[in-house]
Design a protein around this motif. Structure first.
Motif, short mmCIF file in Angstrom:
data_model
loop_
_atom_site.label_atom_id
_atom_site.label_comp_id
_atom_site.label_asym_id
_atom_site.label_seq_id
_atom_site.Cartn_x
_atom_site.Cartn_y
_atom_site.Cartn_z
N ASP A 22 0.78 -1.17 -0.11
CA ASP A 22 0.00 0.12 0.09
C ASP A 22 0.87 1.27 0.13
OD1 ASP A 22 -1.60 2.15 0.83
OD2 ASP A 22 -3.01 0.90 1.63
N PHE A 23 1.16 2.00 -1.09
CA PHE A 23 1.80 2.98 -1.32
C PHE A 23 1.36 4.18 -0.25
CE2 PHE A 23 3.20 0.26 -4.73
CZ PHE A 23 4.57 0.25 -4.94
N SER A 24 0.22 4.29 -0.36
CA SER A 24 -0.23 5.56 0.61
C SER A 24 0.13 5.38 2.14
CB SER A 24 -1.69 5.73 0.32
OG SER A 24 -2.65 4.77 0.99
N LYS A 25 0.35 4.42 2.47
CA LYS A 25 0.28 4.03 4.04
C LYS A 25 1.60 3.67 3.98
CE LYS A 25 -4.21 2.23 4.77
NZ LYS A 25 -4.95 0.95 5.43
N GLN A 26 2.63 3.25 2.97
CA GLN A 26 3.82 3.02 2.99
C GLN A 26 4.07 1.68 3.90
OE1 GLN A 26 6.90 4.57 1.29
NE2 GLN A 26 5.12 4.90 0.11
N LYS A 27 3.38 0.77 3.50
CA LYS A 27 3.37 -0.72 4.10
C LYS A 27 3.16 -1.70 3.27
CE LYS A 27 -0.29 -0.56 7.18
NZ LYS A 27 -0.57 -1.16 8.77
N SER A 28 3.66 -2.86 3.58
CA SER A 28 2.94 -4.07 3.17
C SER A 28 1.69 -4.57 3.71
CB SER A 28 3.85 -5.50 3.44
OG SER A 28 4.05 -5.65 4.68
N GLU A 29 0.72 -5.13 2.69
CA GLU A 29 -0.77 -5.55 3.13
C GLU A 29 -0.92 -6.93 2.61
OE1 GLU A 29 -3.09 -2.65 1.45
OE2 GLU A 29 -2.62 -3.28 -0.64
#
Length: 133
Positions: free
Chosen positions: A109-116
Motif C-alpha cells: 500500500d503506497f499511501s500507507k507505505q507498508k505491506s498488506e
C-alpha cells in the motif's frame, strides 16, 4: 506459465558483444509485467500493487546481439502478503537455457507505505497459476 520473446538489441550488449548482465533484469521485469497483464492484473495502475522485494539471476550461457530469447515466467508460491516467481531465459532457436531467475513480490500500500495482505480475490487467482519446480 507465461512466455514472450525478446530480440537482443546492440545497446544491451557489453564491449565483448554479449548481453550485459544488467539487461537480464530488464527482461525479467518485462516478463513480470506481462505475466500480471496476462492475468488481467495491470500493475501500478490500480490496487493491489506489488513491490519487488528481491530478485536474482543465475547465468549459464552467453548470448549475443540479435539473438532471439524466450522468457518463461511462472508463479511458484503465494503467501499472505507476497508471491514468488520463477523465470527462465532460453535461446528461442535451440531451446538452450541461458539464465534462471527468481523474484519475490510484496503486496504494498503506497499511501500507507507498508505491506498488506493480498486481497482474497487476487490471491485465489494467483494460487490457480502456481507451477511447482
Amino acid at each position: 506459465m507465461h512466455e514472450f520473446e525478446v530480440n537482443v538489441r546492440f545497446s544491451e550488449t557489453d564491449a565483448f558483444g554479449s548481453i550485459n548482465n544488467t539487461s537480464y533484469f530488464i527482461y525479467l521485469e518485462e516478463a513480470r509485467m506481462k505475466f500480471f497483464e496476462a492475468l488481467g492484473m495491470a500493475t501500478n495502475t490500480q490496487p493491489p500493487n506489488f513491490l519487488l522485494a528481491s530478485t536474482n539471476c543465475n547465468f549459464s550461457a552467453q548470448t549475443n546481439v540479435n539473438q532471439l530469447l524466450t522468457i518463461r515466467t511462472s508463479l511458484t508460491k503465494v503467501g499472505t502478503k507476497s508471491c514468488e516467481l520463477f523465470h527462465e531465459i532460453l535461446c528461442s532457436q535451440t531451446g538452450k537455457s541461458i539464465a534462471k531467475g527468481h523474484a519475490v513480490l510484496v503486496c504494498y500500500d503506497f499511501s500507507k507505505q507498508k505491506s498488506e495482505p493480498i486481497p482474497e480475490r487476487i490471491k485465489d487467482k494467483l494460487i490457480s497459476e502456481i507451477v511447482l519446480h
